[in-house]
Design an enzyme around this catalytic site. Sequence first.
Site, mmCIF file in Angstrom:
data_model
loop_
_atom_site.group_PDB
_atom_site.id
_atom_site.type_symbol
_atom_site.label_atom_id
_atom_site.label_comp_id
_atom_site.label_asym_id
_atom_site.label_seq_id
_atom_site.Cartn_x
_atom_site.Cartn_y
_atom_site.Cartn_z
ATOM 1 C CG ASP A 177 -1.622 1.260 1.492
ATOM 2 O OD1 ASP A 177 -2.309 1.719 0.568
ATOM 3 O OD2 ASP A 177 -1.492 1.816 2.601
ATOM 4 C CG MET A 178 1.577 3.490 -3.001
ATOM 5 S SD MET A 178 1.344 4.284 -4.597
ATOM 6 C CE MET A 178 2.164 5.861 -4.305
ATOM 7 C CG ASP A 179 -1.555 7.801 0.120
ATOM 8 O OD1 ASP A 179 -0.937 8.874 0.208
ATOM 9 O OD2 ASP A 179 -1.999 7.345 -0.952
ATOM 10 C CB THR A 225 -1.901 2.547 -4.350
ATOM 11 O OG1 THR A 225 -2.342 3.804 -3.835
ATOM 12 C CG2 THR A 225 -1.832 2.638 -5.882
ATOM 13 N N GLY A 226 -4.887 2.644 -3.522
ATOM 14 C CA GLY A 226 -6.165 3.220 -3.897
ATOM 15 C C GLY A 226 -6.009 4.375 -4.856
ATOM 16 C CE LYS A 233 -5.057 -0.868 -1.708
ATOM 17 N NZ LYS A 233 -4.138 -0.226 -0.743
ATOM 18 C CG ASP A 237 -2.645 2.679 6.295
ATOM 19 O OD1 ASP A 237 -3.023 3.781 6.718
ATOM 20 O OD2 ASP A 237 -2.662 2.387 5.091
ATOM 21 C CB SER A 238 -6.765 1.923 5.314
ATOM 22 O OG SER A 238 -6.045 3.041 5.806
ATOM 23 C CG ASN A 267 -7.619 0.822 0.994
ATOM 24 O OD1 ASN A 267 -6.928 0.708 2.005
ATOM 25 N ND2 ASN A 267 -7.364 1.737 0.067
#
Length: 255
Positions: free
Chosen positions: A11-13, A45-46, A173, A196-197, A199
Amino acid sequence: MIAKYRLLALDMDGTLLNDEQIITPTTVEWIQKAVNAGVHVCLSTGRAFVSALPYAEQLGLETPMITVNGSEVWRAPHEIYRRSLMDPKLVQEMYDLAKADDIWFWAYSLDEVLKQDNWDGDVTGREWLKFGYHTEDDELRHKLLLRLQDMGGLEITNSSPHNLEINPLGVNKAAGIKEVCKLLGIEMSQVVAVGDSLNDLAAIQQAGLGVAMGNAQKTVKQEADVVVATNNQDGIAEVIQKYIFTEASASVGSK
């Protein structure tokens, strides 16, 4: 090196990026070590492709990418493999919900991001990938969630405790990572998924090793196999050191 884990899905953010939206030199260094050792590193990523691409280029990644929470799977940067579009009727319904309660919203079309302040009403003239809402009113967000669940046909997650992100049902994902595994000829058991989230939750649950960042939402931490340092403390470097290279060393040592 014969690694137990062949794919690192990031994941990115809140995960790869610190709160200043950068990849720290330490994290870059360890990702390069993983790549050099034959591990595929995949951004999951989203974000839209155009927003994720500069970071893939910074890391020199030529491997598949997953964008818009799995609505797009790229065989390689600029080479689309699969795209899942959202029914415009559902987009219109979600827009109507936002307007009814004056909730900030955004929507990813194939070409641009439309928001509350630049919405032009052209729903049927675009191809849609994702819809999102943001409100810090917990009661209002919960009410909205129930309405969305009643609509059906939607995959509902979040990328922060204050938002809701909606993709077509079955698009997430984890599904994207499975497509990447097919492209690379590996199994989900060989995947490390980090996030972290919400998604990231399906990917963390279904990967061979599911990793939650130290700053992850409570549910994500509960479902993960391990929890590492935060995105501001090079948690990704910890993942690579502890769970990719250590596992590889153990595999070699056991032969």
